[in-house]
Write an enzyme that holds these catalytic residues in place. Structure first.
Site, mmCIF file in Angstrom:
data_model
loop_
_atom_site.group_PDB
_atom_site.id
_atom_site.type_symbol
_atom_site.label_atom_id
_atom_site.label_comp_id
_atom_site.label_asym_id
_atom_site.label_seq_id
_atom_site.Cartn_x
_atom_site.Cartn_y
_atom_site.Cartn_z
ATOM 1 N N THR A 168 58.119 60.831 96.589
ATOM 2 C CA THR A 168 58.779 59.665 97.373
ATOM 3 C C THR A 168 57.999 58.458 97.180
ATOM 4 O O THR A 168 58.833 57.695 96.213
ATOM 5 C CB THR A 168 58.537 60.130 98.945
ATOM 6 N N LYS A 189 52.811 66.203 95.739
ATOM 7 C CA LYS A 189 53.514 64.797 96.085
ATOM 8 C C LYS A 189 52.883 64.421 97.154
ATOM 9 O O LYS A 189 52.330 65.080 98.176
ATOM 10 C CB LYS A 189 54.985 64.899 96.275
ATOM 11 N N THR A 247 48.324 69.698 102.242
ATOM 12 C CA THR A 247 48.960 68.182 102.057
ATOM 13 C C THR A 247 50.186 68.150 102.365
ATOM 14 O O THR A 247 51.076 69.141 102.649
ATOM 15 C CB THR A 247 48.415 67.880 100.343
ATOM 16 N N GLU A 305 48.946 55.087 97.911
ATOM 17 C CA GLU A 305 49.635 53.850 98.138
ATOM 18 C C GLU A 305 48.666 52.341 97.970
ATOM 19 O O GLU A 305 47.924 52.202 98.696
ATOM 20 C CB GLU A 305 50.338 53.754 99.373
ATOM 21 N N ASN A 343 54.012 49.983 102.859
ATOM 22 C CA ASN A 343 54.544 50.645 104.213
ATOM 23 C C ASN A 343 55.252 49.546 105.044
ATOM 24 O O ASN A 343 55.904 50.067 106.022
ATOM 25 C CB ASN A 343 53.266 51.056 104.962
ATOM 26 N N SER A 359 62.992 49.712 103.863
ATOM 27 C CA SER A 359 64.241 48.924 103.774
ATOM 28 C C SER A 359 64.757 48.991 102.264
ATOM 29 O O SER A 359 64.359 49.759 101.429
ATOM 30 C CB SER A 359 63.716 47.525 103.845
#
Lengths: 409, 409
Positions: free
Chosen positions: B156, B182, B193, B280, B404, B409
């Protein structure tokens, strides 16, 4: 930019009889900054405080606890910014004591009648020489109407000074309450905030002071969080100078007692919320109310899980109604027997989730409308009981990262 | 940019006999993306899994638990990205079951022999029609050597596919182990996870599988954190296809059992650490080792307090040896009787703090040197006992906020 918070107008802050504040530029960490504050109390004041529960508490916090415990009567507070005197071991204790001794000599009192406070960078030696050299100027500056100056002098990463006042009538006398606070990051107070000071000229029995400080902190500073980092230096001190012309308060169950405590709480909550409004990088002020819990503790667990979730906080920053992130935080808050099919979620007046699923009547544009506001109330209904509690927090923005990546440079 | 992590070379991933993987573009959320994966297991595989402890667990997690509990023999897994099917109530359960029924028809097996997995946005209805329409293409694609394609199809916000392999000799037979994972945000696994799948052709008694999955997860996925947000969909599945020509493993205390488990754990740890390396916005990979605790639990409390502190994480991002922030996190980790005067702190080989205070021999430039590295080990010595534990995490950067704030969007 702080959220609906501007600097206080000094004229709006009531002086408190028997409490004088003096400011100086001592060059603790950087030159040309107001970084040293003395607060002088006339003899006979009732004083109490609550302090961080961080086991790595700073040297001044340990000294404050000791000095309050001795009961000699507190006559002064000494506050420096630029250096937290935390993580400094025995040397830090010696340095904090040394500043108390120096101020005691000026005032001709015992060092144990002084409470020291430090805030700033952790794990660096306190520059006692510069602090002690600054005392003369700070003492010469001491006046009852210097609350706004003191609010400015205790700031670190704060962008706005924080000070609020109230007055209340007690037995025909007008009693004043004025407080200041500071803090913008490393904020998840546990017993007290980074630094908060509140004084009233009301007459309050010293025996009531410890519980009063705890009650006020529990409903104000202990309900706000910015980043979940409980500081090493959190301190909140309540002072009653006992100067006002009314019968002493001997219980907060009396009519006068209730009126005074309510007025003090309203100032304490404004001081605490001001810290969130000025939270590092904050663009939004978020009220998180959790209802329908079995206990206050489980309501707070859920509220803090939401308030500390980086994903929820970045969604608020983005004005993105990514509300599943809130439900996920509810789910991991640590209530083992939580039943997701009983949970409702509201964003202000918008009913987002019903019984754990998306409300069929919920429209994305309604969520979007609320998320764009700068003040938002998240309401979670657990469906387990009748207890509710509230915490206040802010969003997580780029500026939070910038401020904390650059703090020492 | 992920920290020391690159996409796997498909040639380095060993196929696992009896396990075929097929990929399709089903348009679950966006077009032209590999977003649907089927994993087909020959009859007779031993399968177990561990799942999120989030009370708001997703519909597919609930179905997985049900289907594993029935014990009909798992024959397939169905994985979609783009939609987490979480916070979706009864409708979500129906939709997850519907996709199992559709795949079961293709394979002529019972729907209860299928495990469904979803990952992506929370609280939106799963588009079952598009998923069911994509099954034909995914099934036509199924091959034993498609692990790298599957690693890509389950991504993702990941920037790099995550897949690792190992081989081990058991009773003269060469046994293969291959896994994929992932996850990049909403990562603080609690039992498992976001998504992790591991298969071996080894022969393992089904009776050993549940404990094996738990042991592997506890020492790998349950030791990593990115943002402290425990997902609604965490799942980790371990498969033994029982195809290899060696005597079945009936205990992990045997020599073969130990060798196999160690090889599987090394793959699981690489998969878990890869999630942190691709965290991230991550720019650094941080190992946090806490030693000298009385229990593993208190070591983990301290390690997670450090790993979750936004102030510590932004200091790593800034390469700023603002190490007092680490001591502050140790202090609020929740060990009530912690004695700060017993604590030592190391940054790689640099001895920063001694007995709770700054090490007199510590020089800022030594801390700075380590902080600039992209891999750093923080070592805290509590001085309370002989137990140690380790967690892995990453820093908190501007890109975390950007990712995040923009995710939907």
């Amino acid at each position: 930019m702080p959220v609906h918070l501007s600097a206080p107008n000094p004229a709006d802050l009531f002086p408190v009889a028997g409490v004088r504040l003096g400011i100086a530029e001592a060059g603790v960490r950087k030159a040309n900054r107001k970084d040293l504050t003395v607060v002088l109390l006339d003899e006979g004041a009732s004083v109490s405080g609550v302090f961080t529960q961080n086991r790595f508490c700073a040297a001044p916090v340990q000294i404050c606890r000791d000095h309050l415990g001795l009961g000699l009567g507190i006559r002064a507070m000494l506050i420096n910014t630029g250096n937290a005197n935390a993580g400094t071991g025995d040397d830090g204790l010696m340095r904090a004591r040394s500043t108390c001794i120096a101020l005691a000599r000026h005032l001709n009192i015992a060092p144990e009648q002084i409470l020291p406070f430090s805030t700033g960078v952790i794990m660096e030696p306190l520059p006692t020489d510069r602090i002690e050299a600054g005392l003369t100027a700070a003492l010469a500056d001491a006046q009852e109407n210097h609350w706004a100056r003191a609010a400015e002098a205790i700031m670190t990463t704060d962008t706005v000074p924080k000070a609020f006042s109230a007055q209340v009538q007690l037995g025909g006398a007008t009693v004043s309450i004025t407080g200041i606070s500071k803090g913008a990051g490393m904020i998840r107070p546990n017993m007290a905030t980074m630094l908060g000071f509140m004084a009233t000229d009301a007459n309050i029995d010293q025996a009531l002071m410890a519980q009063l400080a705890k009650d006020l902190a529990d409903a104000s500073f202990n309900r706000v969080t910015i980043d979940g980092d409980t500081s090493t230096n959190d301190s909140f001190v309540v002072i009653a100078s006992n100067k006002a012309a009314h019968a002493p308060i001997t219980s907060f169950d009396s009519e006068d007692g209730r009126a005074l405590k309510a007025a003090m709480l309203s100032v304490a909550q404004k001081l605490a919320q001001a810290i969130v409004r000025d939270g590092e990088g904050a663009t939004k002020f978020i009220t998180i109310r959790v209802e329908g819990g079995q206990t206050g503790e489980e309501c707070r667990k859920v509220a803090y899980a939401i308030a500390h979730s980086p994903l929820v906080k970045t969604a608020f920053f983005a004005s993105d109604p990514n509300l599943g992130r809130i439900l996920a935080a509810v789910g991991y808050a640590g209530i083992d027997d939580l039943d997701q099919t009983l949970i409702d979620l509201y964003l202000d007046d918008v009913h987002v989730a019903v019984k754990g699923g998306r409300n069929p009547a919920y429209r994305e544009e309604d969520g979007q409308r609320v998320m764009k506001q700068s003040e938002i109330t998240v309401r979670v209904v657990l469906g387990r009981g009748a207890v509710a509690d509230t915490v206040w927090t802010c969003d997580l923005s780029h500026d939070y990262v910038t401020i904390n990546a650059d703090y020492r440079s």
